[in-house]
Design a protein around this motif. Sequence first.
Motif, PDB file in Angstrom:
ATOM      1  N   ASN A 101     -12.942  38.363   3.983  1.00 12.28           N
ATOM      2  CA  ASN A 101     -12.491  36.995   3.768  1.00 12.28           C
ATOM      3  C   ASN A 101     -12.053  36.388   5.095  1.00 12.28           C
ATOM      4  N   ALA A 102     -12.671  35.279   5.473  1.00 11.13           N
ATOM      5  CA  ALA A 102     -12.444  34.696   6.805  1.00 11.13           C
ATOM      6  C   ALA A 102     -11.018  34.193   6.967  1.00 11.13           C
ATOM      7  N   LYS A 103     -10.481  33.551   5.925  1.00  9.02           N
ATOM      8  CA  LYS A 103      -9.164  32.937   6.054  1.00  9.02           C
ATOM      9  C   LYS A 103      -8.068  33.993   6.167  1.00  9.02           C
ATOM     10  N   ALA A 104      -8.181  35.042   5.366  1.00 12.38           N
ATOM     11  CA  ALA A 104      -7.182  36.111   5.429  1.00 12.38           C
ATOM     12  C   ALA A 104      -7.233  36.828   6.779  1.00 12.38           C
ATOM     13  N   ALA A 105      -8.433  37.113   7.269  1.00 16.32           N
ATOM     14  CA  ALA A 105      -8.570  37.804   8.557  1.00 16.32           C
ATOM     15  C   ALA A 105      -8.064  36.939   9.702  1.00 16.32           C
ATOM     16  N   LYS A 106      -8.386  35.631   9.667  1.00 15.40           N
ATOM     17  CA  LYS A 106      -7.945  34.725  10.743  1.00 15.40           C
ATOM     18  C   LYS A 106      -6.423  34.615  10.765  1.00 15.40           C
ATOM     19  N   LEU A 107      -5.814  34.476   9.591  1.00  9.78           N
ATOM     20  CA  LEU A 107      -4.356  34.371   9.543  1.00  9.78           C
ATOM     21  C   LEU A 107      -3.697  35.678   9.964  1.00  9.78           C
ATOM     22  N   SER A 108      -4.342  36.787   9.656  1.00  3.92           N
ATOM     23  CA  SER A 108      -3.807  38.089  10.059  1.00  3.92           C
ATOM     24  C   SER A 108      -3.768  38.221  11.577  1.00  3.92           C
ATOM     25  N   VAL A 109      -4.848  37.838  12.237  1.00  2.00           N
ATOM     26  CA  VAL A 109      -4.873  37.953  13.698  1.00  2.00           C
ATOM     27  C   VAL A 109      -3.917  36.948  14.330  1.00  2.00           C
ATOM     28  N   ASP A 110      -3.758  35.764  13.721  1.00  2.00           N
ATOM     29  CA  ASP A 110      -2.796  34.784  14.235  1.00  2.00           C
ATOM     30  C   ASP A 110      -1.372  35.312  14.153  1.00  2.00           C
ATOM     31  N   ILE A 111      -1.061  35.979  13.041  1.00  2.00           N
ATOM     32  CA  ILE A 111       0.288  36.548  12.880  1.00  2.00           C
ATOM     33  C   ILE A 111       0.533  37.657  13.895  1.00  2.00           C
ATOM     34  N   LEU A 112      -0.457  38.514  14.094  1.00  2.76           N
ATOM     35  CA  LEU A 112      -0.316  39.606  15.077  1.00  2.76           C
ATOM     36  C   LEU A 112      -0.092  39.054  16.482  1.00  2.76           C
ATOM     37  N   ILE A 113      -0.848  38.027  16.844  1.00  2.00           N
ATOM     38  CA  ILE A 113      -0.718  37.439  18.183  1.00  2.00           C
ATOM     39  C   ILE A 113       0.641  36.776  18.345  1.00  2.00           C
ATOM     40  N   GLU A 114       1.085  36.074  17.302  1.00  2.00           N
ATOM     41  CA  GLU A 114       2.391  35.405  17.368  1.00  2.00           C
ATOM     42  C   GLU A 114       3.519  36.417  17.487  1.00  2.00           C
ATOM     43  N   LEU A 115       3.417  37.519  16.748  1.00  2.00           N
ATOM     44  CA  LEU A 115       4.442  38.564  16.833  1.00  2.00           C
ATOM     45  C   LEU A 115       4.426  39.245  18.201  1.00  2.00           C
ATOM     46  N   TYR A 116       3.251  39.347  18.814  1.00  2.00           N
ATOM     47  CA  TYR A 116       3.172  39.926  20.166  1.00  2.00           C
ATOM     48  C   TYR A 116       3.864  39.008  21.173  1.00  2.00           C
ATOM     49  N   HIS A 117       3.599  37.703  21.076  1.00  2.00           N
ATOM     50  CA  HIS A 117       4.206  36.761  22.017  1.00  2.00           C
ATOM     51  C   HIS A 117       5.713  36.637  21.818  1.00  2.00           C
ATOM     52  N   LYS A 118       6.187  36.946  20.609  1.00  2.00           N
ATOM     53  CA  LYS A 118       7.625  36.917  20.365  1.00  2.00           C
ATOM     54  C   LYS A 118       8.287  38.258  20.694  1.00  2.00           C
ATOM     55  N   ASN A 119       7.518  39.185  21.314  1.00  7.50           N
ATOM     56  CA  ASN A 119       8.022  40.495  21.741  1.00  7.50           C
ATOM     57  C   ASN A 119       8.554  41.335  20.576  1.00  7.50           C
ATOM     58  N   LEU A 120       7.940  41.178  19.404  1.00  9.28           N
ATOM     59  CA  LEU A 120       8.319  41.989  18.251  1.00  9.28           C
ATOM     60  C   LEU A 120       7.373  43.184  18.092  1.00  9.28           C
ATOM     61  N   TRP A 121       6.073  42.903  18.136  1.00  6.43           N
ATOM     62  CA  TRP A 121       5.063  43.970  18.065  1.00  6.43           C
ATOM     63  C   TRP A 121       4.243  43.948  19.357  1.00  6.43           C
ATOM     64  N   ASN A 122       4.895  44.177  20.480  1.00  2.44           N
ATOM     65  CA  ASN A 122       4.198  44.129  21.765  1.00  2.44           C
ATOM     66  C   ASN A 122       3.863  45.525  22.284  1.00  2.44           C
ATOM     67  N   ASP A 123       3.464  46.408  21.374  1.00  2.39           N
ATOM     68  CA  ASP A 123       3.107  47.770  21.762  1.00  2.39           C
ATOM     69  C   ASP A 123       1.590  47.886  21.923  1.00  2.39           C
ATOM     70  N   SER A 124       1.153  49.024  22.439  1.00  2.00           N
ATOM     71  CA  SER A 124      -0.277  49.231  22.699  1.00  2.00           C
ATOM     72  C   SER A 124      -1.088  49.315  21.406  1.00  2.00           C
TER      73      SER A 124
END
Length: 728
Positions: free
Chosen positions: A172-195
Amino acid sequence: MVRHNNQLPNNLTQLQNLIKRDPDSYKEEFQQQYAHFETTLEIFNLNPTQYNKKLDEQAMFLAQVAQCYLKDMTAFPQKIVDVLKTHNTILHNDMRLALCKCLILLRNKNFVTPFDLLELFFQLLRCQDKNLREFLKTHIITDIKNMNMKHKDMKLNSTLQNFMFSVLRDTNAKAAKLSVDILIELYHKNLWNDSKTVNIIAEVGCFSKITKVMVASLKFFLGRDEAEKEENSDSEDEIDPRDTMISNKFNKKTRKREKMVEKVKKIAKKKKKKDKAPAFSFSALHLINNPQGFAEKLFKQVESSNERFEVKLMGLDVVSRLIGLHSLFLFNFYPFVARLLLPHQREVTRILQFAAQASHELVPPEVIEPVMKAIANNFITERNSTDVMAVGLNAVREICGRCPLAITEDLLRDLVQYKSYKEKSVMMAARSLIQLFRQTMPDILHKKDRGRPTEASEQLTSKKYGEIDIKDYIPGSEALLEKEEIKETRKQVKGKKRKNQNDSDSDDWVDVGSSDSEVNISDSDESEEEEVSEEEEEGEEEAEEGDEEAADEESKDKEPKPTDENKEQRKVLKAKRKLTKEEMAEKINTVREIAMEKIFDDEDFKRIEKAQLKKHITGVKRSKAVVDEDEEQNGELVELSAIENIHKKRKHDKNARLESVMKGREERDKFGYKDRRKNIHCSKTNREKRKTKNYQMVKHKAKGKIKRSFKDKQIAFRNYLIKQKKMK
């Protein structure tokens, strides 16, 4: 307490307030409302496509008072979850959003686990409701942020990450796109910034069959734009030009004041950028576990891809950054880029930028040779415009700055011939190339292009392919040894000067010259440091524009004719220099011993840095060359402005001046009347009307402005009093 039982069943807000104050007293009313909710829910299940306001109000009421009756409310969250799971796609948009808000309220009271709620919300992302998707995205990010506020729960984070990674692989395109957006946002907020997060985005997101997911993942590795960062930044140190805006609001509106407000805004923006800590845009690329495999796989995808040209460029950009950052070997990349290097190619300057970013010292010269030939043959020829030639020369300079062996000696000497080209843009680009090789590999330049020899240029050695220049001492630390020698020589010079003043009849000038030369060599730290600082402040354009051949001729003309005394002085100085070269090895050995025993402080490092700068000008009479550090030149990223840097001569003809004048008037308001009327159809002021009246009508007013004498004022006042007396 007086209880109005007949009103409470209809007034849920009042009942909610009373239950929170005294739960035990109103338990019967609560159970009554809970029974009503179950009945309404059964009716709703018969027709789930319609919005049920009563169910919305009752569900929100029960969620608000759930903490007051924990035993009775254990099954309540599951009933709402079942409704959303069963009828998720056919529910009314408002009804679905209301039930989600109810669940979020229960999640905040720990009635629902974060994993269960996350699983449900990602199922709801498949719904055709944009507002719901944005609402759920904001909640997921906020919830994970709140969970990691005090301390990071690694086990819970790992469980949530695994689930989101599985959603990222969803069809599903919408679910996958929102998932990657959430991951990127959490990385930029230094919450999930691990390898782990970075590698999953690299392995799954960048190779997704859904174009939007792939583009979002590639943009993540390219870093966010500065404008985006400014919008999303929450810095409190920002200069607020509020005082200026308030004063402008109440003061008289003038064009000068408006310009001042704009200036304050620009200064505030610049100050904000300066105060910011350095941002590391490419930290995500550092965390990739297998950069070689990732780069090969991504380049293979770009080669066989049928996506838009912009998407291919993004893939090439990521590959080039990986190659340059991790010093990878991807030999197929360079011929592929060379085929695209044509002046008429779209975004050709960016492709040149990718070629420069993919250059490093370990790239074999024969592999990068097709790129250099393509640039030389397609760009740096006189059949092209001067801007194209300048861009080509700038690209060659950026590639050679990272991979000096990329260019052959013959090709370099051919390109250097453009140093005296008629157009300034080409001339400046060629001279910047000369300046680069003077500091890296002066041997392959022609003798006349190497410039005057300096201590730094004499110490330079051309490195072969794969050779690493490792030093077991700190370069320039020999300056620390001269500290004590300088004090001794100053004492000796002072003593000799006193003797020479007493013995004025003696003509032994050689000793005095040698002592003066010692003073010049040893005691010249302060003077030469001042010269270096002045030279660093001079612009780069002056450095490049200075024609050195002409400077040699001028210096030859200005130099006095050599006499016998001057020749003898030069011989003494040459002998001194030879001695210092011979003693260099001994100094290095002593420096090594000092480095093993002593810890250098900040002053020592400053003295070493000044000594290194001094080497670049020692032996040069008139040098305007600005010393550039290698670290500044060879950064991780090639700036596009470095390739597009074209120096143009200003046009002083009438058309050019008129064009600049009209450009300055673009944002200016149209000229109106002096009383600020811009509409010609609006009424005029009395002052404007007075200009068109007959003079006889305004004669008395004009006359009244003239200053009257004291006698005239007395007469006028007497006449006024007589007139008033008659009227009585």
